[in-house]
Design a protein around this motif. Structure first.
Motif: not given
Length: 418
Positions: A297-299, A318-319, A378-380
């Motif tokens: 979700t974050n990406m 992310a952390g 981000y996609f990868y």
């Protein structure tokens, strides 16, 4: 005995607070480039070599501590780390710093880090493995919070060379004495769960402990599942960690984003403790699944983080997700394959992290060189995390057996008295 267990836990946490200097390299790098005129490549190489050395020596140290115990290996590690930092204060070029920091200090840190979780877990009941791992590794993540401003102050006051000297001496004076206190419990030591101590009459669910060596571990499909999940998740985490300031500059036009490093470190630390506690309650695989969904979700949202506040939220998530990994994977390794050969086994699993140190930066660099931003990265990363999530759903404990009989202990007692 429980007091002794707490002493081991506190000592391990404090040692990690010292050797966590590995992840404050960005401060040294800035000083090397600005103060000494090194190129970015020259200033980055010692850290790159330190990461590789860290991964290799962690495996070697795991083998040695399984054979000789943690104390000797840990003492050796703290001494090498301290001496490596001291020697780094006398270098004049990148090649010398690669040896002093990248190999000596990096290897010493790897030796030290490898011994702390295995020793601590043996003093506590299996029901607390997640929390123990979370607390021990929290020291490593928290180090950046106080070391980054401390190192910045030291460099401003004494220069980078003397700063290396001071930090090396401090590490020797603090971490090495603590290393003398880290031992394994005696062979007949049996940690007791606090819950079972209070309610002895409750039903006991017995899960036989399977002890596997690394060669047997490699024959199980679960090992490869763990390795791939660790590789995918840490690649995404390291991609964000290594490009925080650049992401902030491109997406939010922030020229000074050093505070984001501290925020990430704080949530990285919190993630280790929270994930450890959650691991003990719902299991490691379920904890990983939740973390992977949150990371996916974050990406997906990261391309839209274009303000200061939104970037803070993104870095915090992310952390938390990255902090889950060092808390849960050691617990899963111990739960799947036992504690007898844990040092070696986890060292083999941890090679996934070493490989991810190449993948994450390559993904980011390729994206920026191709498009000028990180959206492709981000996609990868989203795809990579989706792969990790699928593996988390289909991975099962290779030795898990449940005891469904309601009166297991009563049956045993009757047989014993018959």
């Amino acid at each position: 005995m429980f007091d002794r267990a707490k002493q081991i836990l506190i000592a391990g946490f404090c040692i990690n607070l010292c050797i966590g200097i590995l992840f404050t390299w960005s401060v040294f790098k800035k000083a090397l480039v600005i103060n000494l005129g090194w190129t970015n490549s020259e200033a980055s190489l010692p850290y790159t070599v330190a990461i590789i050395t860290f991964s290799i020596t962690l495996l070697l140290a795991g083998i040695l501590q399984d054979k000789f115990g943690p104390k000797l290996v840990l003492i050796t590690g703290t001494i090498f780390a301290g001496l490596g930092l001291i020697a780094s204060g006398y270098v004049t070029n990148s090649t010398q710093l690669i040896f002093t920091f990248g190999i000596l200090a990096g290897g010493g840190i790897g030796f030290s880090y490898a011994c702390l979780s295995p020793a601590a877990m043996k003093w506590f009941h299996p029901s607390k493995r997640g929390l123990v791992n979370g607390l021990i590794t929290a020291g490593f993540g928290l180090a950046g919070v106080y070391l980054a401003p401390l190192i910045t102050s030291l460099i401003a006051s004494y220069g980078i060379n003397y700063s290396f000297n001071i930090l090396g001496v401090a590490l020797l004076c603090i971490a090495t004495p603590l290393a003398f206190t880290i031992t394994n419990p005696s062979e007949n030591y049996v940690p007791v769960s606090s819950a079972s101590a209070v309610k002895k009459t409750e039903k006991e669910v017995i899960i036989p402990q399977t002890e596997m060596c690394w060669t047997s571990m490699l024959k199980t499909s679960q090992f490869y599942n763990l390795w791939i999940m660790y590789l995918c998740a840490s690649s995404t985490g390291l991609m964000i960690i290594g490009n925080i300031t650049s992401i902030a500059a491109i997406q939010a036009d922030m020229t000074d984003a050093a505070h984001l490093v501290v925020i990430l470190a704080l949530f990285n630390t919190s993630g280790r403790v929270l994930a450890g506690m959650l691991c003990d309650k719902i299991g490691g695989l379920k904890t990983l699944s939740l973390s992977f969904v949150l990371s996916i979700t974050n990406m997906l949202l990261f391309p839209h983080y274009s303000t200061h506040i939104s970037l803070i939220i993104g870095m915090a998530i992310a952390g938390l997700c990255y902090g889950t990994l060092p808390a849960v994977f050691p617990s899963l390794t111990a739960g799947f394959y036992g504690l007898k050969n844990y040092g070696t086994n986890y060292g083999v699993v941890y090679t996934a992290w070493g490989v991810s140190g190449f993948i994450g930066p390559v993904i980011a660099a390729s994206a920026v060189d191709t498009t000028g931003n990180y959206q492709l990265a981000y996609f990868y990363s989203t795809i990579i995390m989706a792969i990790a999530f699928v593996f988390s759903l289909f991975t099962k404990n290779p030795k898990k057996q449940s005891q469904t009989e309601p009166n297991v202990m009563q049956t045993r007692t009757k047989k014993a008295t018959a």
